[in-house]
Design an enzyme around this catalytic site. Structure first.
Site, PDB file in Angstrom:
ATOM      1  N   HIS A 101       8.888   0.834  89.231  1.00  9.98           N
ATOM      2  CA  HIS A 101       8.185   1.776  88.625  1.00  9.98           C
ATOM      3  C   HIS A 101       6.757   0.671  88.793  1.00  9.98           C
ATOM      4  CE1 HIS A 101      12.065   2.570  86.549  1.00  9.98           C
ATOM      5  NE2 HIS A 101      11.506   3.756  86.532  1.00  9.98           N
ATOM      6  N   ASP A 104       6.498  -1.604  85.834  1.00  6.36           N
ATOM      7  CA  ASP A 104       7.256  -2.737  85.975  1.00  6.36           C
ATOM      8  C   ASP A 104       6.427  -4.181  86.598  1.00  6.36           C
ATOM      9  OD1 ASP A 104       9.649  -1.005  85.529  1.00  6.36           O
ATOM     10  OD2 ASP A 104       9.930  -0.971  87.649  1.00  6.36           O
TER      11      ASP A 104
HETATM   12  C1  XUL Z   1      17.123   5.685  83.902  1.00  5.34           C
HETATM   13  C2  XUL Z   1      17.058   5.474  85.443  1.00  5.34           C
HETATM   14  C3  XUL Z   1      15.410   4.996  86.089  1.00  5.34           C
HETATM   15  C4  XUL Z   1      15.312   5.632  87.447  1.00  5.34           C
HETATM   16  C5  XUL Z   1      14.089   5.472  87.765  1.00  5.34           C
HETATM   17  O1  XUL Z   1      18.052   6.041  83.432  1.00  5.34           O
HETATM   18  O2  XUL Z   1      17.923   5.520  86.059  1.00  5.34           O
HETATM   19  O3  XUL Z   1      15.364   3.617  86.151  1.00  5.34           O
HETATM   20  O4  XUL Z   1      16.151   5.258  88.338  1.00  5.34           O
HETATM   21  O5  XUL Z   1      12.879   6.008  86.878  1.00  5.34           O
END
Ligand code: XUL
Ligand code: CO
Length: 437
Positions: A101, A104
């Site tokens: 993300h 992150d």
């Molecule tokens: C949350 C989840 C996230 C997604 C990406 O449960 O799985 O980490 O994979 O936003």
């Protein structure tokens, strides 16, 4: 170059007899299984958020993770160091892909402009890491759920300003993903749902979510990004109900709003179980619609009802995943992405290696077992045989809609009561699977 995991070598394949915890027992990247190597079948990916950015806190206590490279400042320089740590990890664990993300990898700034600039500074280090190691970005995404501004959702917030902020954040995350040659971009609706219907106009929120995704499709074309867009179903957590609740709900939403041609699904094991489904159920639903794109590999704990995001070690689970994947012909742009975290008690950097080695070995075994089951052929033939009454001329006519109720009645009445049902042989088939495990 500084070394962040001193004493940890590049993890090698030691074979099933190895007793070295820092060796793979089953994942042998160059070994050919069926028509391709394990590396190409499994396409392992490490997630940035849990592996490098998760302090291992829980609702009852603060983080326990010891990460010697983290100076605790939350600065861009610290984030750049973390990016170097990440690439040392990817290389040592031998993962060809990673996922992140925006938040992150780089700290959020005092304004959107500053956040974008922070991201650009760290992306330079990610780019260097990719160029040096050949590790690729499986998918990028934007965190539209952590900051308090997203308390009511992002694309489904009742507040247009929040919708606009989220749009700008996704626009930037897409540009960055594209710039890094990312193979995909994921939309997980972190808070796209509701806590109570008393304050929610559900239809309007769904319309807004669809508009948001159409805008993303439009922008994708505009910048020439050719990666796959994924929707990741999850029924709840953090909200009581999330609109992308399971694969079937996502497919219905995508079809309703004419988005299905532009999206595939990224199916996560722990989300499937939270939705009350087996992982195999979610995979089959997605495959049936020609829409399975990628897997977020993890597992929940049957005794804990929340998203524990544990590393998958259950060979039955990985066998079923790989049985579905091989049946569908394998991944194209997707992969086995470990959206998983070490336990709060496993606070040392070394635990990150043990966790990934375990997950990779479990999937390698699942792959070999699934391939053996398919080569053996008995399971597939059993399923095919089970439907053989449909394989004749009359079955074909019913399936294609040429024979309706009247003809079906004329066909069955002279035959009298049904005498042709056969056993489903569930126990025999479970025993068959165990022959291979
Ligand atoms: C949350 C989840 C996230 C997604 C990406 O449960 O799985 O980490 O994979 O936003
Ligand atoms: Co996930």
């Amino acid at each position: 170059m500084a070394e962040f995991f001193p004493g940890v070598p590049k993890i090698q394949f030691g074979g099933p007899k190895s007793r070295n915890p820092l060796e793979f027992k089953h994942y042998n990247p160059d070994e050919v299984v069926g028509d391709k190597t394990m590396r190409d079948h499994l396409r392992f990916s490490v997630v940035y958020w849990h592996t490098f950015s998760n302090p291992l806190s829980d609702p009852f206590g603060s983080g326990t993770a010891v990460r010697p490279w983290d100076d605790g400042t939350g600065s861009v320089a610290n984030a750049q160091t973390k990016a170097k740590v990440a690439f040392e990890f990817f290389e040592k664990i031998n993962a060809p892909f990673y996922a992140f993300h925006d938040r992150d990898v780089a700290p959020e700034g005092a304004s959107l402009t500053e956040s974008h600039a922070n991201l650009d500074e760290v992306v330079k280090v990610l780019k260097d890491g990719q160029d040096r190691t050949g590790v690729k970005l499986l998918w990028g995404t934007a965190n539209l759920f952590s900051n308090p501004r997203y308390m009511h959702g992002a694309a489904t917030s009742p507040n247009l300003e929040v919708f606009a902020y989220a749009s700008a954040q996704v626009k930037k995350a897409m540009e960055v993903t594209h710039g890094l040659g990312g193979l995909g971009y994921t939309f997980w609706g972190g808070r796209e749902g509701y806590q109570t219907l008393l304050n929610t106009d559900m239809k309007r929120e769904l319309d807004h979510l669809a508009r948001f995704l159409h805008n993303a499709v439009e922008y994708k074309k505009q910048i020439g990004f050719t990666g796959t867009f994924y929707i990741e179903p999850k029924p709840k957590e953090p909200t009581k109900h999330q609109y992308d609740s399971d694969a079937a709900a996502c497919l219905n939403f995508l079809r309703t709003y004419e988005l299905l041609p532009h999206f595939k699904l990224n199916i996560e094991t722990n989300h499937a179980t939270l939705a009350g489904h087996e992982m195999m159920h979610e995979l089959e639903v997605a495959i049936g619609a020609g829409a399975l794109g990628s897997i977020d590999a993890n597992t929940g704990d049957p005794l804990l009802g929340w998203d524990t995001d544990q590393f998958p070690t259950d060979i039955y689970l990985t066998t079923k995943c790989m049985y579905c994947m091989l049946g569908m012909g394998g991944f194209t742009t997707g992969g086995v992405n470990f959206d998983a975290k070490v336990r709060r008690e496993s606070f040392e950097p070394l635990d990150l290696f043990y966790a990934h080695i375990g997950g990779m070995d479990a999937f390698a075994r699942g792959l070999k077992i699934a391939h053996a089951i398919i080569s053996d052929g008995r399971l597939c033939s059993f399923v095919k045989e089970r439907y053989r009454s449909w394989d004749g001329e009359f079955g074909r006519r019913v399936e294609s809609g040429q024979a309706g109720f009247t003809e079906l009645e004329s066909y069955i009445v002279p035959k009298g009561e049904i005498k042709t049902n056969e056993s489903g042989r569930q126990e025999m088939l479970e025993n068959l699977i165990n022959e291979f495990i």
